[in-house]
Structures are given as structure tokens and as C-alpha cells.
Design an enzyme around this catalytic site. Structure first.
Site, mmCIF file in Angstrom:
data_model
loop_
_atom_site.group_PDB
_atom_site.id
_atom_site.type_symbol
_atom_site.label_atom_id
_atom_site.label_comp_id
_atom_site.label_asym_id
_atom_site.label_seq_id
_atom_site.Cartn_x
_atom_site.Cartn_y
_atom_site.Cartn_z
ATOM 1 N N CYS A 73 0.798 -1.231 0.000
ATOM 2 C CA CYS A 73 0.000 0.000 0.000
ATOM 3 C C CYS A 73 0.827 1.277 0.000
ATOM 4 O O CYS A 73 0.694 2.107 -0.905
ATOM 5 C CB CYS A 73 -0.910 0.027 1.235
ATOM 6 S SG CYS A 73 -1.987 -1.397 1.412
ATOM 7 N N HIS A 134 -2.542 6.795 4.159
ATOM 8 C CA HIS A 134 -1.480 5.810 4.420
ATOM 9 C C HIS A 134 -0.084 6.294 4.010
ATOM 10 O O HIS A 134 0.781 5.492 3.668
ATOM 11 C CB HIS A 134 -1.790 4.471 3.732
ATOM 12 C CG HIS A 134 -1.232 3.294 4.478
ATOM 13 N ND1 HIS A 134 -1.366 1.997 4.041
ATOM 14 C CD2 HIS A 134 -0.520 3.220 5.629
ATOM 15 C CE1 HIS A 134 -0.781 1.173 4.884
ATOM 16 N NE2 HIS A 134 -0.266 1.899 5.862
#
Length: 584
Positions: A73, A134
Site C-alpha cells: 500500500c 497511508h
């Protein structure tokens, strides 16, 4: 004469509209989390219902060899936003952990990096990120927000700064428990044996150990364990919270109607900007675990909670497309749908239900550079500008979105750094038939793992692996014993010579080629090694944002919407929704 003049004026007005839509389009970038390429109807799935995402394929272009710049990610999203390999920005780890796990870490996307949101904002675009970030939050204090979305070109943010984890949802188990247990058992045993041994030799008089030193050792051990237990007991409150801009509005995160709330925020942002160009990045929490689905979708799919989550996300995509239709914005808007990497095949719930997705025919999944980990959905729709129903089987990358949208907004590409992505518009409009990506470099964290070569005079797509992950169990399709595959040490097998595949003939990467089965074996390796040397020379040392120091939880960076004594609890989001309902 008047009629002719009227027609000329009308034609000029039409041309003006076309020019406006073609040069400064709205941009909507939809990103799923851990979605497998085989989960969508437009990529061959026949059991999950994804009519709205499939509509993007029917009305736009389907990229069949669209590649994530990383199979994890954090680095993948950094590459997506900057158009650069994550190694260039320090967003690739040399340690085992390759993503941010805590909101109070000090690492993140450096402020020196230029995102497409910064460049579009400079061109007058309204910009919003709704959903998952993130890419870090703070550097030195709990309110410097140096890595926050608002510091990277977004006017508006509503979402999570870290990620959606099992630990965020009660009853879904823990990502950390097994790893913490493995990591702590031996140190605790060694510490215990050492302290007991010292006490014994002190008691029988073989060695004089200062009582104060022994007490300090016991105190340090007790404090360390207390802090660790306290942190993981409160993990959900410390890390799983919803923000609006710089303010926490829900801590801990509630999953109740979460997708509806994200969708509502996206729709309202579009409605606020119908008369001016906008950039919307809608970054879904689906289908990363912890899985969730609202009442209207729960139990409705053929694939359990995972399928319910996919179908709910598809509903959300439909809501976004409907609002574009409602305000006659479809012809003025480029819409892109993708996933940050392949499906997490090792995700299995505590009850044994499969909570990871499907990567179709492709090997491996998230955290690996087998095709299942990096070949992702790539759908682009722009009616009147991009031909509908087309397929492109050329290597493309999620890094290509950066130069594509920057050029469409008539902004200047940075000239002081290497941009690894390429403008997709010539390919999408059929002006060229070959991708500009002759080579793509596949990193496992900060380690160059594999290279893809698509020669200009050949239909072959060669791929070499310098090392591969050790699947566990051996005959499986993932690293089930460790939950994800790692990138170095005993977790990998190095290959000399490297493994070689021709993806045009063997997309499943089943049978490595040899000098006997491929006459150009050594020449292919020679060209790829030369490309690696050239690529390596283009890299420059940068601070490692995913070092252990930058990854660790730092209490002074911890955000809390109330005092620690109130367990960091608040729910302003539900209060606001209730006010809206009552006022309506």
C-alpha cells in the site's frame, strides 16, 4: 446573413466547450484497496456483481497489463501520487515492515515530493482526498501535519491517515498478535532466565550483583511490557480514527454505514464544484481487512463478506457516476478506477472464511512481484475523448496517472527530477500503439526484485526475477505462515541466473525459460542487466521514511480527540449526521 452569423457563433461556442473539456477536465481517481484483478466482471469474474465498474470498461478503455509500482500500500500510493518509483522518495523499506502501521509514526511522503494534487491545485483545481491516505501525518509534533494530505496539495480531506486493519474492528482478530508473540517470546525468556540466574548466584554467593542494578533491570522490563500491553490494548483508539481536514471527528472509527459516508462526501464535493475544474481522489477502505458491509449489502453476494464489500464498493462507484450524469459533467470528466496492488491471498478470518480476493490466472498476491501482486485493474473513461469498449495490452503503470492528469490540466511537469510515469493519452486515443515503458522495475520494499522488458520490435514481454519469496506451505500460492511474504534473508530464494518468463506466452509464470527452451536467453539477460545498471545510476540517496525510527510509535506524535483518561473517544461525525437528519 444573420442565420450564417448565428451558426458561426453556435459553432464557436461548441468548439469552446470541447476545448475546455479537453484541456481542463475534471479528474476522478477511484482506488480500491487490495482488490484482485479477477474480482471484477470486466476482467472475467462471473460470480461477483460489479455493473458500475464494468460500465467504466464498456464506456472507456480497459488496460490489461496495468502494473502497480509496488505490491504494498504505502509505496504503491506514493508512486501513484508522484509518478516516481518509491525508492526515489525514500518510501521503500530496507527492513521487514514496508508500510506505516501507526498514526504516531514520524515517517511519510516528504514535503519535497511534488504530487499531481499540488500541481492541479496551482492550476485552480479544487482538490479533495476522501478515504485512505497511508502516507504519514506528523514529523516532530502532534500538530505539524508535515505529511498530511492537506500538506500535499489537497484542499479537503475526509478519511483515515493510516489504514484499515483487523485490529480496528472488534471481533476481527489482530494483525499484530502473532508477530508480537513470536518477537517477544524469546527476549522475555532470555530476560527471565538472566534475572533468575543472577538472583540465584547472588543468593549462593558466587557473584555479588548490585541490588540496585538488578532492580533497574526488573523495572525497565516491567515498564516496557506495561507500555506494550497498554498500546496494543488501546490500538483501536490510537490508530483507527476518522479525520476531516486536521480534526479528528470519530475516534475510534465506526464501520456503521462507512461506505455511505465516504460516498456522500464524494458526491457533495462534486456538487460543490460543478462550475469549476476539480480533482477528486476517492480511496476506498474496501476491500482491505477488517472487512465490513452495510445492512443493504450484507449477505447478498456469493462470496461471503468479501463479496458483499466488493458489491458495496461497486454501488458507491455508481453513485459517483450518477452525480456526473445529473450535472452533465460526464463528458468533462476523466474517471480512472484501479487498486493499489493485487489481492491479499493470505487473508483468512479466525473462523476460516476467505477474506482475501481473487487474482484470476495470476500467481501470488499482495507483497509479491508475481503478476498476482502487481497486475491491477486499470479502467479509464472520458466520453467523447476516449473510445469506449477498447482494450490495451501494453505495459502501463499506476505511475502514469501523474503525467497524464498534469498534462491535461496544462500544468508543467517538474524538470528537476526524474518522472518514471508516461502520459497515457496518446495510447488511450490510439495515436500510438506501443507503450513508452520499454522497462519496468519491480521492487520488493527497497530491493530490486524483478524487471519487465517489452522490446520495441517484439510482442514478447520478458520478465526476470533475481529472487522469489518462499511460499509457506511450499505448494501454496502465498506466505500463509507469516501472513505476508517478506523481501530478504531466509524468506527468499535468490536465482543465478535469474528466472526468466515470457508473459506474452506464459502470463501465469508457470514455467521458467532456460537456455535450452529460449535461444535468446543470455542476450535477454544481458539487455536487462544493462537496463538495471542505467536505472541504478539514476537513483540518489534520500532519507529512508520507512526506517525503524520512522516506523515506531512515538507517544508525543499521538493525536487524541479527548484526553488519554477518556480513552481518546469522540464521535462528532455521527453527531453531525444526526443534526443533518434533524434539520432536513
Amino acid at each position: 446573413m444573420r442565420l450564417l452569423l448565428f451558426l458561426i457563433i453556435c459553432q464557436c461556442a461548441i468548439n469552446s466547450v470541447k476545448t475546455h473539456s479537453a484541456s481542463n477536465p475534471n479528474v476522478i481517481l477511484l482506488m480500491a484497496d487490495d482488490l484482485g484483478i479477477g474480482d471484477l466482471g470486466c476482467y472475467g469474474n462471473r460470480t461477483l456483481r460489479t455493473p458500475n465498474i464494468d460500465r467504466l470498461a464498456e464506456e472507456g478503455v480497459t488496460l490489461t497489463q496495468h502494473i502497480a509500482a509496488s505490491p504494498l500500500c504505502t509505496p504503491s500510493r506514493a508512486a501513484f501520487l508522484t509518478g516516481r518509483y518509491p525508492i526515489r522518495s525514500g518510501m521503500a523499506a530496507f527492513s521487514r515492515v514496508g508500510v506505516f502501521l501507526f498514526s504516531a509514526s514520524s515517517g511519510g511522503l516528504p514535503s519535497e515530493e511534488i504530487t499531481f494534487s499540488k500541481l492541479l491545485k496551482q492550476r485552480g483545481y479544487a482538490t479533495a482526498l476522501i478515504g485512505k491516505w497511508h502516507l504519514g501525518m506528523n514529523c516532530e509534533s502532534s500538530n505539524d501535519f508535515c505529511h498530511h494530505p492537506l500538506s500535499h496539495g489537497f484542499d479537503y480531506f475526509y478519511g483515515l491517515t493510516v489504514t484499515n486493519l483487523r485490529d480496528c474492528k472488534p471481533g476481527q482478530g489482530s494483525v499484530f498478535l502473532k508477530g508480537v508473540q513470536k518477537s517477544l517470546v524469546i527476549p522475555i525468556q532470555i530476560t527471565g532466565i538472566t534475572l533468575v540466574s543472577l538472583a540465584i548466584v547472588q543468593y549462593i554467593g558466587l557473584l555479588r550483583v548490585p541490588f540496585r542494578a538488578l532492580g533497574y533491570c526488573l523495572l525497565i522490563t516491567a515498564i516496557s511490557l506495561t507500555v506494550l500491553i497498554f498500546f496494543f490494548y488501546h490500538f483501536r483508539y490510537f490508530n483507527c480514527f476518522l479525520m476531516r481536514d486536521h480534526q479528528i471527528i470519530q475516534q475510534p472509527l465506526s464501520y456503521e454505514n462507512l461506505t455511505q459516508r465516504l460516498t456522500k462526501e464524494a458526491v457533495q464535493f462534486i456538487e460543490r464544484n460543478t462550475d469549476a475544474p476539480f480533482l477528486l481522489v476517492l480511496s476506498y477502505f474496501h476491500v482491505h481487512t477488517a472487512l465490513y458491509a452495510s445492512k443493504n449489502f450484507r449477505g447478498k453476494s456469493k462470496h461471503g463478506l468479501y463479496g458483499d464489500a466488493v458489491e458495496e464498493m461497486d454501488w458507491s462507484v455508481g453513485q459517483v457516476l450518477n452525480v456526473l450524469d445529473k450535472y452533465h459533467l460526464s463528458d468533462k470528466t476523466l474517471v480512472y478506477f484501479t487498486s493499489d496492488q493485487g489481492a491479499h491471498v493470505e487473508e483468512i478470518s479466525s473462523s476460516g472464511e476467505v477474506h482475501g480476493g481473487y487474482n484470476g490466472i495470476y500467481k501470488g498476491g499482495k507483497s509479491t512481484n508475481w503478476e498476482g501482486g502487481i497486475r491491477i485493474p486499470g479502467l479509464l473513461r472520458w466520453p467523447g475523448v476516449i473510445q469506449g469498449g477498447a482494450y490495451l495490452d501494453e505495459p502501463t503503470s499506476n505511475m502514469d496517472i501523474f503525467p497524464t492528469v498534469v498534462k491535461l490540466a496544462e500544468a508543467q511537469l517538474p524538470s528537476d527530477r526524474i518522472i518514471d510515469g508516461h502520459d497515457l493519452m496518446p495510447l488511450l486515443q490510439g495515436k500510438v500503439t506501443r507503450s513508452n515503458h520499454e522497462f519496468l522495475f519491480h521492487y520488493c520494499n527497497a530491493y530490486l526484485n524483478a524487471v519487465r522488458w517489452h522490446p520495441g520490435n517484439s510482442e514478447s514481454v520478458w520478465k526476470v526475477f533475481f529472487f522469489t519469496p518462499n511460499f509457506s506451505p511450499e505448494d501454496s500460492n502465498g506466505c500463509y505462515d507469516s501472513h505476508v511474504c517478506f523481501c530478504h534473508g531466509r524468506f527468499i530464494t535468490r536465482h543465478d541466473p535469474p528466472l526468466l518468463f515470457d508473459l506474452s506466452r506464459d502470463p501465469e509464470e508457470k514455467v521458467p525459460l532456460t537456455p535450452k527452451t529460449e535461444r535468446g536467453f543470455y542476450e535477454i539477460l544481458r539487455v536487462i542487466h544493462l537496463a538495471v545498471e542505467n536505472h541504478s545510476r539514476s537513483l540518489h540517496p534520500v532519507p529512508n521514511q520507512l526506517s525503524w525510527d520512522n516506523l515506531l510509535w512515538k507517544p508525543w506524535l499521538q493525536l487524541c480527540c479527548s484526553s488519554l483518561f477518556q480513552s481518546c473517544y469522540c464521535d462528532h461525525d455521527s453527531e453531525r449526521s444526526l443534526l443533518e437528519v434533524n434539520s432536513g
